[in-house]
Scaffold this motif. Structure first.
Motif, PDB file in Angstrom:
ATOM      1  N   ALA A   1      -6.077  23.649   5.541  1.00 35.09           N
ATOM      2  CA  ALA A   1      -6.645  24.942   5.935  1.00 35.09           C
ATOM      3  C   ALA A   1      -8.112  24.779   6.315  1.00 35.09           C
ATOM      4  O   ALA A   1      -8.574  25.335   7.318  1.00 35.09           O
ATOM      5  CB  ALA A   1      -6.489  25.939   4.791  1.00 35.09           C
ATOM      6  N   ARG A   2      -8.836  23.995   5.548  1.00 37.38           N
ATOM      7  CA  ARG A   2     -10.253  23.778   5.859  1.00 37.38           C
ATOM      8  C   ARG A   2     -10.400  23.050   7.186  1.00 37.38           C
ATOM      9  O   ARG A   2     -11.273  23.363   7.989  1.00 37.38           O
ATOM     10  CB  ARG A   2     -10.898  22.978   4.729  1.00 37.38           C
ATOM     11  CG  ARG A   2     -12.371  22.743   4.953  1.00 37.38           C
ATOM     12  CD  ARG A   2     -13.053  22.238   3.693  1.00 37.38           C
ATOM     13  NE  ARG A   2     -14.463  22.063   3.996  1.00 37.38           N
ATOM     14  CZ  ARG A   2     -15.115  20.929   3.890  1.00 37.38           C
ATOM     15  NH1 ARG A   2     -14.490  19.844   3.463  1.00 37.38           N
ATOM     16  NH2 ARG A   2     -16.389  20.857   4.191  1.00 37.38           N
ATOM     17  N   LEU A   3      -9.558  22.063   7.440  1.00 39.81           N
ATOM     18  CA  LEU A   3      -9.594  21.315   8.692  1.00 39.81           C
ATOM     19  C   LEU A   3      -9.327  22.240   9.870  1.00 39.81           C
ATOM     20  O   LEU A   3      -9.997  22.177  10.896  1.00 39.81           O
ATOM     21  CB  LEU A   3      -8.586  20.174   8.659  1.00 39.81           C
ATOM     22  CG  LEU A   3      -8.518  19.269   9.875  1.00 39.81           C
ATOM     23  CD1 LEU A   3      -9.866  18.580  10.096  1.00 39.81           C
ATOM     24  CD2 LEU A   3      -7.425  18.241   9.720  1.00 39.81           C
ATOM     25  N   GLU A   4      -8.364  23.138   9.743  1.00 41.19           N
ATOM     26  CA  GLU A   4      -8.064  24.092  10.799  1.00 41.19           C
ATOM     27  C   GLU A   4      -9.254  25.001  11.071  1.00 41.19           C
ATOM     28  O   GLU A   4      -9.566  25.291  12.208  1.00 41.19           O
ATOM     29  CB  GLU A   4      -6.819  24.926  10.419  1.00 41.19           C
ATOM     30  CG  GLU A   4      -5.525  24.153  10.482  1.00 41.19           C
ATOM     31  CD  GLU A   4      -5.175  23.689  11.870  1.00 41.19           C
ATOM     32  OE1 GLU A   4      -5.480  24.408  12.863  1.00 41.19           O
ATOM     33  OE2 GLU A   4      -4.624  22.578  11.996  1.00 41.19           O
ATOM     34  N   ARG A   5      -9.922  25.438  10.021  1.00 44.59           N
ATOM     35  CA  ARG A   5     -11.109  26.303  10.206  1.00 44.59           C
ATOM     36  C   ARG A   5     -12.213  25.542  10.930  1.00 44.59           C
ATOM     37  O   ARG A   5     -12.897  26.087  11.778  1.00 44.59           O
ATOM     38  CB  ARG A   5     -11.626  26.794   8.839  1.00 44.59           C
ATOM     39  CG  ARG A   5     -10.863  27.943   8.258  1.00 44.59           C
ATOM     40  CD  ARG A   5     -11.623  28.583   7.102  1.00 44.59           C
ATOM     41  NE  ARG A   5     -12.034  27.638   6.071  1.00 44.59           N
ATOM     42  CZ  ARG A   5     -11.323  27.332   4.984  1.00 44.59           C
ATOM     43  NH1 ARG A   5     -10.158  27.906   4.781  1.00 44.59           N
ATOM     44  NH2 ARG A   5     -11.774  26.467   4.110  1.00 44.59           N
ATOM     45  N   LEU A   6     -12.419  24.255  10.570  1.00 42.60           N
ATOM     46  CA  LEU A   6     -13.462  23.455  11.223  1.00 42.60           C
ATOM     47  C   LEU A   6     -13.154  23.197  12.679  1.00 42.60           C
ATOM     48  O   LEU A   6     -14.039  23.204  13.527  1.00 42.60           O
ATOM     49  CB  LEU A   6     -13.650  22.124  10.476  1.00 42.60           C
ATOM     50  CG  LEU A   6     -14.290  22.186   9.093  1.00 42.60           C
ATOM     51  CD1 LEU A   6     -14.247  20.817   8.433  1.00 42.60           C
ATOM     52  CD2 LEU A   6     -15.721  22.670   9.198  1.00 42.60           C
ATOM     53  N   ILE A   7     -11.900  22.956  12.982  1.00 44.00           N
ATOM     54  CA  ILE A   7     -11.502  22.698  14.368  1.00 44.00           C
ATOM     55  C   ILE A   7     -11.562  23.977  15.190  1.00 44.00           C
ATOM     56  O   ILE A   7     -11.816  23.953  16.388  1.00 44.00           O
ATOM     57  CB  ILE A   7     -10.103  22.058  14.417  1.00 44.00           C
ATOM     58  CG1 ILE A   7     -10.136  20.671  13.778  1.00 44.00           C
ATOM     59  CG2 ILE A   7      -9.573  21.969  15.838  1.00 44.00           C
ATOM     60  CD1 ILE A   7      -8.785  19.993  13.668  1.00 44.00           C
TER      61      ILE A   7
ATOM     62  N   SER B   1       0.853  -1.193   0.000  1.00 43.54           N
ATOM     63  CA  SER B   1       0.000   0.000   0.000  1.00 43.54           C
ATOM     64  C   SER B   1       0.888   1.243   0.000  1.00 43.54           C
ATOM     65  O   SER B   1       2.009   1.225   0.487  1.00 43.54           O
ATOM     66  CB  SER B   1      -0.921   0.003   1.214  1.00 43.54           C
ATOM     67  OG  SER B   1      -0.178   0.171   2.388  1.00 43.54           O
ATOM     68  N   PRO B   2       0.369   2.341  -0.512  1.00 39.75           N
ATOM     69  CA  PRO B   2       1.186   3.554  -0.586  1.00 39.75           C
ATOM     70  C   PRO B   2       1.407   4.220   0.759  1.00 39.75           C
ATOM     71  O   PRO B   2       2.145   5.188   0.854  1.00 39.75           O
ATOM     72  CB  PRO B   2       0.377   4.469  -1.525  1.00 39.75           C
ATOM     73  CG  PRO B   2      -1.026   3.973  -1.400  1.00 39.75           C
ATOM     74  CD  PRO B   2      -0.924   2.498  -1.132  1.00 39.75           C
ATOM     75  N   GLY B   3       0.802   3.722   1.821  1.00 40.04           N
ATOM     76  CA  GLY B   3       0.966   4.327   3.133  1.00 40.04           C
ATOM     77  C   GLY B   3      -0.133   5.343   3.391  1.00 40.04           C
ATOM     78  O   GLY B   3      -1.059   5.485   2.598  1.00 40.04           O
ATOM     79  N   PRO B   4      -0.016   6.091   4.495  1.00 39.79           N
ATOM     80  CA  PRO B   4      -1.059   7.074   4.809  1.00 39.79           C
ATOM     81  C   PRO B   4      -1.067   8.189   3.774  1.00 39.79           C
ATOM     82  O   PRO B   4      -0.022   8.633   3.304  1.00 39.79           O
ATOM     83  CB  PRO B   4      -0.668   7.597   6.188  1.00 39.79           C
ATOM     84  CG  PRO B   4       0.723   7.156   6.421  1.00 39.79           C
ATOM     85  CD  PRO B   4       1.007   6.025   5.511  1.00 39.79           C
ATOM     86  N   LEU B   5      -2.258   8.626   3.436  1.00 40.10           N
ATOM     87  CA  LEU B   5      -2.401   9.695   2.455  1.00 40.10           C
ATOM     88  C   LEU B   5      -2.183  11.042   3.138  1.00 40.10           C
ATOM     89  O   LEU B   5      -2.569  11.257   4.272  1.00 40.10           O
ATOM     90  CB  LEU B   5      -3.796   9.646   1.820  1.00 40.10           C
ATOM     91  CG  LEU B   5      -4.124   8.389   1.024  1.00 40.10           C
ATOM     92  CD1 LEU B   5      -5.577   8.435   0.556  1.00 40.10           C
ATOM     93  CD2 LEU B   5      -3.196   8.241  -0.171  1.00 40.10           C
ATOM     94  N   GLU B   6      -1.545  11.969   2.424  1.00 37.81           N
ATOM     95  CA  GLU B   6      -1.284  13.321   2.922  1.00 37.81           C
ATOM     96  C   GLU B   6      -2.417  14.237   2.496  1.00 37.81           C
ATOM     97  O   GLU B   6      -2.974  14.095   1.419  1.00 37.81           O
ATOM     98  CB  GLU B   6       0.036  13.848   2.357  1.00 37.81           C
ATOM     99  CG  GLU B   6       1.256  13.105   2.843  1.00 37.81           C
ATOM    100  CD  GLU B   6       1.539  13.345   4.315  1.00 37.81           C
ATOM    101  OE1 GLU B   6       1.281  14.473   4.788  1.00 37.81           O
ATOM    102  OE2 GLU B   6       1.979  12.398   4.984  1.00 37.81           O
ATOM    103  N   LEU B   7      -2.752  15.191   3.383  1.00 35.84           N
ATOM    104  CA  LEU B   7      -3.762  16.184   3.052  1.00 35.84           C
ATOM    105  C   LEU B   7      -3.131  17.281   2.212  1.00 35.84           C
ATOM    106  O   LEU B   7      -1.976  17.658   2.414  1.00 35.84           O
ATOM    107  CB  LEU B   7      -4.361  16.790   4.323  1.00 35.84           C
ATOM    108  CG  LEU B   7      -5.156  15.861   5.231  1.00 35.84           C
ATOM    109  CD1 LEU B   7      -5.580  16.607   6.497  1.00 35.84           C
ATOM    110  CD2 LEU B   7      -6.369  15.310   4.528  1.00 35.84           C
TER     111      LEU B   7
END
Length: 160
Positions: free
Chosen positions: A150-156, A138-144
């Motif tokens: 930025a969207r994740l930071e706004r939601l948090i 598997s390619p490993g964990p996917l990067e955002l």
């Protein structure tokens, strides 16, 4: 020598007891050839009450009636196939312990092996996938992406 003989008799009795049939003495035909034909046919016919027993093995009253009917038709000179055809016409293909291979029973004959093959194929493919993943395939964990971060930071509610 007596011990060996008594053991052989015991083994014969055990084997004989396991092959006991439900045929009553008053059902047995005088003609041995006709009786063997009747027994052969009785082993191929299903007891409608017991459903997974032949009429030769069943003690049900309906099985007795069918055994007598088979013997009656044999005594009247019918062939084995004529007796079977009569019973199938009267009770349907369900009376046969081994259903015929006809259009209606094709699913009955071919779906179980098809399901087993499909299940085996699914298990094989699943195991190959697990082996490939455990070997680092598997390619490993996917990067955002930056936009997703930025969207994740706004939601948090953190710094934008």
């Amino acid at each position: 020598m007596n011990r060996v003989l008594s053991r052989l008799v015991a083994i014969a009795l055990i084997i004989g007891a396991s092959t006991a049939y439900a045929v009553q003495p008053d059902e047995i035909m005088a003609n041995a050839v006709q009786e063997s034909r009747a027994r052969e046919l009785s082993r191929e016919l299903r007891c409608m009450v017991c459903q997974n027993q032949s009429i030769d093995d069943s003690d049900a009253p309906l099985a007795r009636d069918l055994r007598l009917l088979v013997r009656e038709r044999i005594a009247s000179g019918e062939s084995n196939s004529q007796v079977i055809e009569f019973l199938v016409a009267r009770y349907g293909d369900f009376v046969l312990l081994r259903p015929r291979l006809i259009g209606v029973t094709l699913l009955l004959w071919f779906l179980p092996p098809l399901f087993l093959s499909g299940g085996g194929l699914a298990l094989w493919l699943n195991s190959r996938r697990h082996i490939r993943l455990s070997d680092g395939g598997s390619p490993g964990p996917l990067e955002l992406s930056e936009e997703e971060k930025a969207r994740l930071e706004r939601l948090i509610g953190g710094p934008a």
